[in-house]
Scaffold this active site. Structure first.
Site, PDB file in Angstrom:
ATOM      1  N   LYS A 168       6.129  -1.765   0.196  1.00  0.00           N
ATOM      2  CA  LYS A 168       6.620  -1.818   1.544  1.00  0.00           C
ATOM      3  C   LYS A 168       7.595  -2.783   1.729  1.00  0.00           C
ATOM      4  O   LYS A 168       8.598  -3.119   2.178  1.00  0.00           O
ATOM      5  CB  LYS A 168       5.810  -1.586   2.553  1.00  0.00           C
TER       6      LYS A 168
ATOM      7  N   SER B 110      -1.681  10.903  -2.622  1.00  0.00           N
ATOM      8  CA  SER B 110      -0.771  10.994  -1.555  1.00  0.00           C
ATOM      9  C   SER B 110      -0.634  12.448  -0.916  1.00  0.00           C
ATOM     10  O   SER B 110      -0.741  13.281  -1.885  1.00  0.00           O
ATOM     11  CB  SER B 110       0.696  10.559  -1.597  1.00  0.00           C
TER      12      SER B 110
ATOM     13  N   ALA C 286      -4.586  -7.714  10.050  1.00  0.00           N
ATOM     14  CA  ALA C 286      -3.283  -8.368  10.205  1.00  0.00           C
ATOM     15  C   ALA C 286      -2.535  -8.175   9.065  1.00  0.00           C
ATOM     16  O   ALA C 286      -1.736  -9.197   8.507  1.00  0.00           O
ATOM     17  CB  ALA C 286      -3.646  -9.777  10.556  1.00  0.00           C
ATOM     18  N   GLY C 287      -2.961  -7.207   8.226  1.00  0.00           N
ATOM     19  CA  GLY C 287      -1.831  -6.813   7.143  1.00  0.00           C
ATOM     20  C   GLY C 287      -0.646  -6.056   7.454  1.00  0.00           C
ATOM     21  O   GLY C 287      -0.122  -6.106   8.687  1.00  0.00           O
ATOM     22  N   GLY C 288       0.002  -5.254   6.323  1.00  0.00           N
ATOM     23  CA  GLY C 288       1.224  -4.644   6.512  1.00  0.00           C
ATOM     24  C   GLY C 288       1.187  -3.572   7.546  1.00  0.00           C
ATOM     25  O   GLY C 288       2.051  -3.471   8.433  1.00  0.00           O
ATOM     26  N   ALA C 289       0.007  -2.930   7.612  1.00  0.00           N
ATOM     27  CA  ALA C 289      -0.123  -1.734   8.647  1.00  0.00           C
ATOM     28  C   ALA C 289      -0.032  -2.241  10.030  1.00  0.00           C
ATOM     29  O   ALA C 289       0.832  -1.768  11.085  1.00  0.00           O
ATOM     30  CB  ALA C 289      -1.360  -0.870   8.437  1.00  0.00           C
TER      31      ALA C 289
ATOM     32  N   THR D 169       5.223   3.505  -0.240  1.00  0.00           N
ATOM     33  CA  THR D 169       3.707   3.254   0.299  1.00  0.00           C
ATOM     34  C   THR D 169       3.247   1.884  -0.439  1.00  0.00           C
ATOM     35  O   THR D 169       3.887   1.313  -1.335  1.00  0.00           O
ATOM     36  CB  THR D 169       3.015   4.386   0.188  1.00  0.00           C
TER      37      THR D 169
ATOM     38  N   SER E  67       1.747  13.263   1.267  1.00  0.00           N
ATOM     39  CA  SER E  67       3.335  13.386   1.818  1.00  0.00           C
ATOM     40  C   SER E  67       3.909  14.595   0.962  1.00  0.00           C
ATOM     41  O   SER E  67       4.629  15.388   1.789  1.00  0.00           O
ATOM     42  CB  SER E  67       3.984  12.071   1.397  1.00  0.00           C
TER      43      SER E  67
ATOM     44  N   ASN F  40       9.084   1.975   4.823  1.00  0.00           N
ATOM     45  CA  ASN F  40       8.480   2.853   4.173  1.00  0.00           C
ATOM     46  C   ASN F  40       9.257   4.084   4.052  1.00  0.00           C
ATOM     47  O   ASN F  40       9.011   5.006   3.388  1.00  0.00           O
ATOM     48  CB  ASN F  40       7.161   3.342   5.136  1.00  0.00           C
TER      49      ASN F  40
ATOM     50  N   ASP G 142       6.116   4.043  10.565  1.00  0.00           N
ATOM     51  CA  ASP G 142       4.614   3.825  10.792  1.00  0.00           C
ATOM     52  C   ASP G 142       4.277   3.603  12.075  1.00  0.00           C
ATOM     53  O   ASP G 142       3.235   4.111  12.974  1.00  0.00           O
ATOM     54  CB  ASP G 142       4.109   2.554   9.925  1.00  0.00           C
TER      55      ASP G 142
HETATM   56  P1  NDP Z   1      -3.383  -4.849   3.929  1.00  0.00           P
HETATM   57  O1  NDP Z   1      -4.021  -4.897   2.463  1.00  0.00           O
HETATM   58  O2  NDP Z   1      -1.863  -5.325   4.188  1.00  0.00           O
HETATM   59  O3  NDP Z   1      -4.689  -5.410   5.043  1.00  0.00           O
HETATM   60  C1  NDP Z   1      -5.576  -5.225   4.956  1.00  0.00           C
HETATM   61  C2  NDP Z   1      -6.410  -5.964   6.264  1.00  0.00           C
HETATM   62  O4  NDP Z   1      -7.550  -5.089   6.386  1.00  0.00           O
HETATM   63  C3  NDP Z   1      -6.337  -7.317   6.383  1.00  0.00           C
HETATM   64  O5  NDP Z   1      -6.193  -7.441   7.662  1.00  0.00           O
HETATM   65  C4  NDP Z   1      -7.669  -7.969   5.884  1.00  0.00           C
HETATM   66  O6  NDP Z   1      -8.388  -8.915   6.507  1.00  0.00           O
HETATM   67  C5  NDP Z   1      -8.541  -6.327   6.495  1.00  0.00           C
HETATM   68  N1  NDP Z   1      -9.772  -6.091   5.663  1.00  0.00           N
HETATM   69  C6  NDP Z   1      -9.868  -5.814   4.506  1.00  0.00           C
HETATM   70  N2  NDP Z   1     -11.107  -5.724   4.070  1.00  0.00           N
HETATM   71  C7  NDP Z   1     -11.881  -5.940   5.222  1.00  0.00           C
HETATM   72  C8  NDP Z   1     -13.294  -5.949   5.781  1.00  0.00           C
HETATM   73  N3  NDP Z   1     -14.129  -5.641   4.869  1.00  0.00           N
HETATM   74  N4  NDP Z   1     -13.705  -6.422   7.035  1.00  0.00           N
HETATM   75  C9  NDP Z   1     -12.615  -6.784   7.784  1.00  0.00           C
HETATM   76  N5  NDP Z   1     -11.264  -6.592   7.466  1.00  0.00           N
HETATM   77  C10 NDP Z   1     -10.905  -6.339   6.305  1.00  0.00           C
HETATM   78  O7  NDP Z   1      -3.472  -3.225   4.085  1.00  0.00           O
HETATM   79  P2  NDP Z   1      -2.431  -2.323   4.913  1.00  0.00           P
HETATM   80  O8  NDP Z   1      -2.370  -3.143   6.363  1.00  0.00           O
HETATM   81  O9  NDP Z   1      -1.403  -2.004   4.291  1.00  0.00           O
HETATM   82  O10 NDP Z   1      -3.470  -0.891   5.383  1.00  0.00           O
HETATM   83  C11 NDP Z   1      -4.602  -0.934   6.192  1.00  0.00           C
HETATM   84  C12 NDP Z   1      -5.174   0.211   6.516  1.00  0.00           C
HETATM   85  O11 NDP Z   1      -4.048   1.445   7.131  1.00  0.00           O
HETATM   86  C13 NDP Z   1      -5.241   1.060   4.999  1.00  0.00           C
HETATM   87  O12 NDP Z   1      -6.712   1.768   5.013  1.00  0.00           O
HETATM   88  C14 NDP Z   1      -4.349   2.261   4.733  1.00  0.00           C
HETATM   89  O13 NDP Z   1      -4.561   3.273   4.293  1.00  0.00           O
HETATM   90  C15 NDP Z   1      -4.084   2.410   6.386  1.00  0.00           C
HETATM   91  N6  NDP Z   1      -2.766   2.969   6.834  1.00  0.00           N
HETATM   92  C16 NDP Z   1      -2.619   4.255   7.165  1.00  0.00           C
HETATM   93  C17 NDP Z   1      -1.563   4.747   7.669  1.00  0.00           C
HETATM   94  C18 NDP Z   1      -1.341   6.151   8.155  1.00  0.00           C
HETATM   95  O14 NDP Z   1      -0.330   6.741   8.044  1.00  0.00           O
HETATM   96  N7  NDP Z   1      -2.321   6.666   8.608  1.00  0.00           N
HETATM   97  C19 NDP Z   1      -0.165   4.034   7.146  1.00  0.00           C
HETATM   98  C20 NDP Z   1      -0.153   2.730   6.827  1.00  0.00           C
HETATM   99  C21 NDP Z   1      -1.518   2.270   6.530  1.00  0.00           C
HETATM  100  P3  NDP Z   1      -8.083 -10.071   5.630  1.00  0.00           P
HETATM  101  O15 NDP Z   1      -6.677 -10.487   6.352  1.00  0.00           O
HETATM  102  O16 NDP Z   1      -9.132 -10.997   6.190  1.00  0.00           O
HETATM  103  O17 NDP Z   1      -7.971  -9.948   4.276  1.00  0.00           O
END
Ligand code: NDP
Length: 269
Positions: free
Chosen positions: A67, A15, A130-133, A63, A17, A88, A104
């Site tokens: 979250k 991190s 479509a994850g947390g970010a 983080t 931060s 966060n 975020d």
């Molecule tokens: P999550 O684990 O919640 O979600 C991951 C997402 O990535 C899902 O949609 C997943 O798809 C997809 N994914 C993973 N691997 C692949 C692949 N090989 N090909 C295509 N899609 C893929 O993670 P977060 O949402 O928490 O984080 C996502 C990114 O954002 C991270 O890299 C994190 O470091 C970054 N981030 C940066 C921040 C900043 O301040 N710059 C703040 C917060 C996050 P599926 O649903 O199909 O599994």
């Protein structure tokens, strides 16, 4: 006595931060102590309770992967945290209350405003992931741009998320037919050296491509966008500093300078 803050995660060693908040404190003349704190992946709430019982903590950033758990421990939350379903930034109040925010989305939008030369309110955005970010971004982004389309490897998640936030959805495959001024990679694909399976023409037709991930060298997504001919390609370091600035302001009621701290982080060392 210094005001005490932590960033809690697992892993947490990477991190930036503490460096960012130390720079904010130095530039604003505030006396704060901000450190990393590794929590075991099990029982976030219990570990937080014990930490608060033993130290006078004013606030914490949270983080991966906590979250959602952070959201659960709050007694009050901001509207954007409620929409994101994730927190966060925690503020610990004297009466034992815990206020939760999610910085975020606004951090991302603030960085985008600085980077995008055109009128942001007229931009169409393709949001990959479509994850947390992605959720955090969707809590803020749709009100700042013309339209958002979500696309994800697991298609159903993109369609569910889009429905929840009242935006459009597409499969990665069908995205080849669309045009978006801004393409955002909110997937974690770059962590494994992969790029979401989008047709390179999508990058070529865009004005700006943005990877939420940051690294010393261009991420795989950034390389793909550059190779396809996108003229403006960025990583997520600016978002990281912007979201930290929002947390700092919330806790300390003073706005820290973002530009100079970001420039220092980008400087070779
Ligand atoms: P999550 O684990 O919640 O979600 C991951 C997402 O990535 C899902 O949609 C997943 O798809 C997809 N994914 C993973 N691997 C692949 C692949 N090989 N090909 C295509 N899609 C893929 O993670 P977060 O949402 O928490 O984080 C996502 C990114 O954002 C991270 O890299 C994190 O470091 C970054 N981030 C940066 C921040 C900043 O301040 N710059 C703040 C917060 C996050 P599926 O649903 O199909 O599994």
């Amino acid at each position: 006595m210094s005001r005490l803050f932590y960033v809690i995660g697992n892993p947490i060693e990477h991190s930036l931060s503490p460096v960012i908040h130390a720079a904010f404190a130095q530039k604003t003349g505030l006396d704060i102590f901000y450190e990393k704190r590794l929590f075991d992946v099990k029982d976030f709430a219990g570990q937080l309770r014990r930490l608060l019982a033993s130290e006078p903590v004013c606030g914490a950033n949270v983080t991966v992967p906590f979250k959602r758990e952070a959201y659960q421990v709050c007694t009050t939350i901001s509207e954007r945290a409620r929409l994101a379903g994730a927190v966060n930034t925690l503020s610990f109040q004297k009466d034992g209350g815990v206020f939760g925010d999610n910085t975020d989305g606004i951090g991302f939008v603030n960085d985008l405003k600085r980077l995008y030369g055109g009128k942001l309110s007229e931009a169409r955005v393709l949001l990959l992931g479509a994850g947390g970010a992605a959720r955090g971004l969707l809590a803020v982004l749709p009100t700042c741009v013309r339209a958002v389309t979500v696309a994800n490897r697991t298609e159903a998640k993109a369609f569910d998320l889009a429905a929840a936030f009242g935006v459009c959805a597409s499969s990665l495959e069908d995205a080849k037919n669309g045009t978006w001024e801004i393409v955002v990679n909110a997937t974690s694909a770059s962590l494994s050296g992969a790029v979401p399976a989008v047709d390179p023409g999508v990058f070529a037709r865009s004005q700006l491509c943005y990877d939420l991930m940051y690294a010393r060298t261009a991420t795989p997504f950034m390389q793909a966008a550059q190779s396809a001919g996108c003229p403006n390609v960025y990583d997520g370091l600016g978002m990281l500093v912007e979201q930290a600035a929002e947390s700092f302001q919330l806790w300390n009621e003073i706005r820290p300078p973002v530009e100079s701290v970001l420039a220092a982080l980008r400087a070779p060392h």
